[in-house]
Design an enzyme around this catalytic site. Structure first.
Site, PDB file in Angstrom:
ATOM      1  N   TYR A  36      -3.147  -1.412  10.068  1.00 40.54           N
ATOM      2  CA  TYR A  36      -3.076  -1.610   8.623  1.00 40.54           C
ATOM      3  C   TYR A  36      -1.771  -1.051   8.077  1.00 40.54           C
ATOM      4  O   TYR A  36      -1.083  -1.708   7.284  1.00 40.54           O
ATOM      5  CB  TYR A  36      -4.265  -0.931   7.948  1.00 40.54           C
ATOM      6  CG  TYR A  36      -4.306  -1.112   6.450  1.00 40.54           C
ATOM      7  CD1 TYR A  36      -4.861  -2.247   5.884  1.00 40.54           C
ATOM      8  CD2 TYR A  36      -3.792  -0.125   5.602  1.00 40.54           C
ATOM      9  CE1 TYR A  36      -4.903  -2.424   4.512  1.00 40.54           C
ATOM     10  CE2 TYR A  36      -3.828  -0.291   4.223  1.00 40.54           C
ATOM     11  CZ  TYR A  36      -4.383  -1.433   3.684  1.00 40.54           C
ATOM     12  OH  TYR A  36      -4.407  -1.606   2.328  1.00 40.54           O
ATOM     13  N   SER A  61       0.851  -1.189   0.000  1.00 42.67           N
ATOM     14  CA  SER A  61       0.000   0.000   0.000  1.00 42.67           C
ATOM     15  C   SER A  61       0.884   1.236   0.000  1.00 42.67           C
ATOM     16  O   SER A  61       2.056   1.181   0.413  1.00 42.67           O
ATOM     17  CB  SER A  61      -0.893   0.023   1.245  1.00 42.67           C
ATOM     18  OG  SER A  61      -1.548   1.282   1.381  1.00 42.67           O
TER      19      SER A  61
END
Length: 282
Positions: free
Chosen positions: A170, A156
């Site tokens: 996350y 990400s």
């Protein structure tokens, strides 16, 4: 079908929606057999049905598996080898962004542990069992098939920079995916096993939209995007396809950013037209 993955076989996790769905269809379009892995079997079966209708010359097999459980990941890899005779590509794409994920003060340990179990251990196990399978791939010179293969892991943009909206577990998990993938790439390069990551920017997928569940949260993300829009899952799927094919044969240990310029920008342009997203393949 142009055949960029002709005669090859791939395993895609999270194949029932979002990036996994779009990637599964693209891989099949290019001639790959696909094992469609999802914790939601009905969603994976729906993807298989789309592929069967569009591309009847390839095999698409739906399998239920929770990537947070090692035995289920191993079983999925075994299922791919049993169904197709080999595993050339694994796209470790499945992951979670829990709505209760917050900052260091508010994120509960159980949310942290769950996120790491799925996002980090799931990628570790997927890579581990894919490596074992890829070492045993039969060679077929006529079809251009050899041992080795391509491992693609979804990281990400937050693996490279902090997130404006707190999501500590996350963010930490995706940083782990990025660094783990680099090491895997170095260790297994001489075996012909390539390991690369894709770092998507904010996408208009259920995973992110469920997390950015207020206009304020969505606007907080959009203000940082030079292109002025959320990305589409198919745009990331096209990057995964490139890493799956032999077109990326000299790439390993790399991170392909598909983020609308987010990680390259200090400020965003104003008054620029917002380009429409590409047409979905579904």
């Amino acid at each position: 079908m142009s055949g960029r993955l002709q005669h090859k076989s791939a395993l895609i996790t999270g194949a029932g929606s979002g990036i996994g769905l779009e990637s599964s269809i693209l891989f099949a379009q290019e001639g790959s057999n696909v094992l469609l892995v999802d914790v939601n079997l009905a969603a994976a079966e729906k993807t298989a049905a789309i592929i069967a209708q569009k591309y009847p010359n390839v095999k698409a097999v739906a399998v239920k598996a929770d990537v947070g459980k090692e035995d289920e990941v191993k079983s999925a890899v075994d299922a791919a080898v049993n169904a197709f005779g080999r595993l050339d590509v694994i796209f470790n794409n499945a992951g979670i962004m829990h709505p209760a994920d917050d900052n260091a003060l508010n994120t509960e340990e159980k949310i942290w542990d769950l996120t790491m179990q799925i996002n980090v251990k799931g990628v570790w196990w997927g890579s581990k069992y894919a490596i074992l399978a890829m070492r045993n791939n039969p060679t077929d010179e006529a079809k251009g098939l050899h041992t080795g293969g391509s491992i693609i892991n979804t990281a990400s943009f937050v693996a490279s920079m902090g997130a404006a909206t707190p999501q500590l577990a996350y963010t930490a998990s995706k940083g782990a995916v990025l660094s783990m993938s680099r090491e895997l790439a170095m260790v297994h390069a001489r075996e012909g096993i390539r390991v690369n990551t894709i770092s998507p920017g904010p996408l208009k997928t259920p995973l992110l939209m469920d997390f950015l569940n207020t206009p304020e949260k969505r606007d907080r993300r959009l203000v940082h995007l030079p292109m002025g829009r959320f990305g589409e899952a198919v745009e990331v799927a096209k990057a995964a396809l490139f890493l799956a094919t032999d077109e990326s044969s000299y790439m390993t240990g790399g991170d392909l950013k598909v983020d609308g310029g987010l990680t390259s920008s200090y400020v965003t342009p104003l008054g620029e037209p917002v380009l429409p997203p590409p047409r979905s393949l579904v």
